[in-house]
Design an enzyme around this catalytic site. Structure first.
Site, short mmCIF file in Angstrom:
data_model
loop_
_atom_site.label_atom_id
_atom_site.label_comp_id
_atom_site.label_asym_id
_atom_site.label_seq_id
_atom_site.Cartn_x
_atom_site.Cartn_y
_atom_site.Cartn_z
N CYS A 175 0.74 -1.11 -0.04
CA CYS A 175 0.06 -0.20 0.10
C CYS A 175 1.07 1.22 -0.04
O CYS A 175 1.62 1.47 -0.82
CB CYS A 175 -0.94 -0.03 1.02
SG CYS A 175 -2.30 1.24 0.90
N HIS A 188 -3.56 -5.13 0.19
CA HIS A 188 -2.83 -5.54 1.66
C HIS A 188 -3.01 -7.07 1.63
O HIS A 188 -4.07 -7.70 2.07
CB HIS A 188 -3.89 -4.98 2.73
CG HIS A 188 -3.78 -3.77 3.07
ND1 HIS A 188 -2.63 -2.85 3.82
CD2 HIS A 188 -4.25 -2.56 2.64
CE1 HIS A 188 -2.76 -1.86 3.83
NE2 HIS A 188 -3.54 -1.47 3.06
N GLU A 227 -1.61 -8.89 3.68
CA GLU A 227 -1.93 -9.51 5.03
C GLU A 227 -3.44 -9.53 5.50
O GLU A 227 -3.81 -9.94 6.75
CB GLU A 227 -0.80 -8.52 5.99
CG GLU A 227 -1.41 -7.04 6.43
CD GLU A 227 -1.23 -5.97 5.21
OE1 GLU A 227 -1.14 -6.54 4.18
OE2 GLU A 227 -1.56 -5.04 5.51
#
Lengths: 262, 215
Positions: B87, B196, B198
């Site tokens: 990001c 993202h 994660e």
């Protein structure tokens, strides 16, 4: 409805589970007043993640009221195995609080009480963390004159602030999303306050998350289609296992609302 | 993970912005305990570098400058050390960003970061799950995306987009509100993703796993 061209489709709508936290438990308020203990935050969050939830909202519902901070240790343990976005709210009032939340498992933060008294804090937070990180949480209660008034401290305190006006201000100040809670519908399972959500989404260039009143997948479909919510949040549906994430997605897809593929 | 190298030494750069806990947990899920640090020497000694990022372009670059990390990261990139920017961490890899003013980036990959163009039907920030697909001019072979389906869904939350100066750096595309934008950049072993990983469920975790295996 089958996805024709994945990359030409309308954007996916998000299904969000909301966890209200008090005293280390997930609780479910009715009209944000009476509380029932639902379970442990970590267990609940992991359960919903495994079911395929798109996002989780984690709200410490008494932090602001008692003027204290979030329990960051608890948050850290809840976030450990959650690999979808976690929006965290409750008692956020400094840049340090936001930093601490992000270091403890939050991906975004929701701000309500403090911002009402200190709207400039929104700009400060946005300047540091970007719009996309700051969610303005608004708790709305319908008034006799047909308007909605913003409440704080988990629906306890009146503010005298008009919800529509406050939403406009938040947008102007640069927040990334609006989380709109209908206090009147909260915990009733009678469907979202469509008028309220429609009013806000009609003026909002940023995503609007509808919350309060969902009892079945049809309620979610309705608030997306009729009131143009960008995301739907719910608690009872998940806490009391009224239906699964998969069933909700199946229903939404059947009426032409796209969601993340599980 | 190869048997020879059981545990690569991965650092997550703590430059004041970022959902550090979330990111650490995602690496732990793949069996790696990353080191969160802003110490240039530790970063120099590492096998791979992760640049997280939840914040504005300015805050990100200021954070790197304040901790005297710019040269360290630029050198790591030139030396072909695997780097993954996420990001804002991907955005600062380009030359210049226009959020709250004009700010120089790290310049690891030529290009700029601009605000989403005005969209007709969709809202900004772009928040939610969207598809990443392979540009036709690119092969994912030999990259951390090798073996993935040519289109997969991940989680996005951003108002600014990556605009590399040459399409040869564009390894993933995403479409939002009729506007196609770059969602994965790569130059050598320097990777950046706008989404993202994660926070993208099992799909995102598999990308992090692939990054670890590439080290």
């Amino acid at each position: 409805m089958p996805k024709k061209h994945l990359h030409d489709k309308f954007s996916n709508k998000r299904i969000i589970a909301r966890l209200d936290i008090k005293g280390g438990n997930v609780v479910k308020p009715v009209h944000t007043e009476a509380l029932r203990i639902v379970g442990k935050p970590r267990e609940r969050a992991e359960l919903y993640y495994k079911q395929g939830i798109d996002e989780i909202v984690y709200m410490d519902i008494v932090a602001s009221l008692y003027g204290r901070n979030l329990d960051f240790d608890l948050l850290r343990s809840v976030a450990e195995n959650i690999f979808v976005p976690l929006t965290v709210g409750g008692g956020i009032r400094t840049i340090k609080d936001i930093n601490e939340a992000l270091r403890s498992g939050a991906d975004k933060v929701a701000i309500n009480t403090y911002a009402i008294g200190n709207p400039n804090f929104l700009e400060k937070a946005i300047h540091e963390f970007g719009s996309q990180c700051i969610v303005l949480s608004i708790e709305a209660k319908k008034q006799a004159n047909g308007h909605w008034e913003a409440y704080t401290d988990g629906g306890r305190e009146r503010t005298g602030v008009d919800v529509v006006e406050w939403a406009r201000q938040g947008i102007k100040r640069g927040v990334g999303e609006l989380l709109i809670t209908s206090i009147d519908r909260d915990g009733t399972r009678q469907g979202y306050d469509l008028d309220l959500i429609k009013r806000i989404s009609s003026l909002s260039p940023i995503p609007v998350i509808a919350y309060g009143g969902a009892g079945k997948p049809e309620d979610m479909g309705e608030v997306i289609k009729k009131a143009r919510a960008d995301a739907v949040a719910a608690a009872s549906i998940f806490h009391y296992d009224l239906c699964s994430v998969r069933e909700i997605k199946k229903h939404l897809n059947s009426i032409g609302v796209y969601t993340r593929t599980l | 993970m190869s048997k020879k190298k059981i545990s690569p030494n991965i650092v997550i750069v703590d430059y004041g912005v970022g959902n550090l806990h979330s990111l650490c947990q995602a690496f732990k899920h793949s069996g790696i305990v990353p080191l969160v640090t802003y110490d240039p020497e530790t970063i120099k000694r590492s096998d791979a570098v992760v640049l997280p990022g939840v914040g504005s372009f300015e805050a990100g670059m200021c954070g790197l400058k304040k901790r005297k990390l710019i040269d360290t990261i630029v050198t790591a990139s030139i030396n072909q050390k695997p780097i993954l920017g996420i990001c804002l961490g991907a955005q600062v890899m380009l030359d210049v960003g226009y959020e709250f003013g004009t700010f120089n980036g790290l310049g690891l990959i030529p290009g700029k970061v601009i605000r989403f163009p005005k969209l007709n039907s969709e809202k900004i920030p772009h928040v939610g799950w969207n598809s990443v697909y392979k540009p036709t001019h690119i092969s994912w072979k030999g990259t951390i995306l090798q073996g993935l389906k040519n289109e997969f869904e991940t989680y996005f939350v951003h108002s600014y987009v990556l605009v590399p100066s040459d399409k040869k750096y564009i390894y993933g595309l995403t479409s939002y509100g009729g506007h196609e934008f770059c969602s994965v950049i790569k130059k050598g072993n320097t990777y950046g993703c706008q989404f993202h990983p994660e926070k993208s469920g099992p799909m995102g975790l598999s990308i992090i796993d692939r990054f670890i295996k590439s080290i």
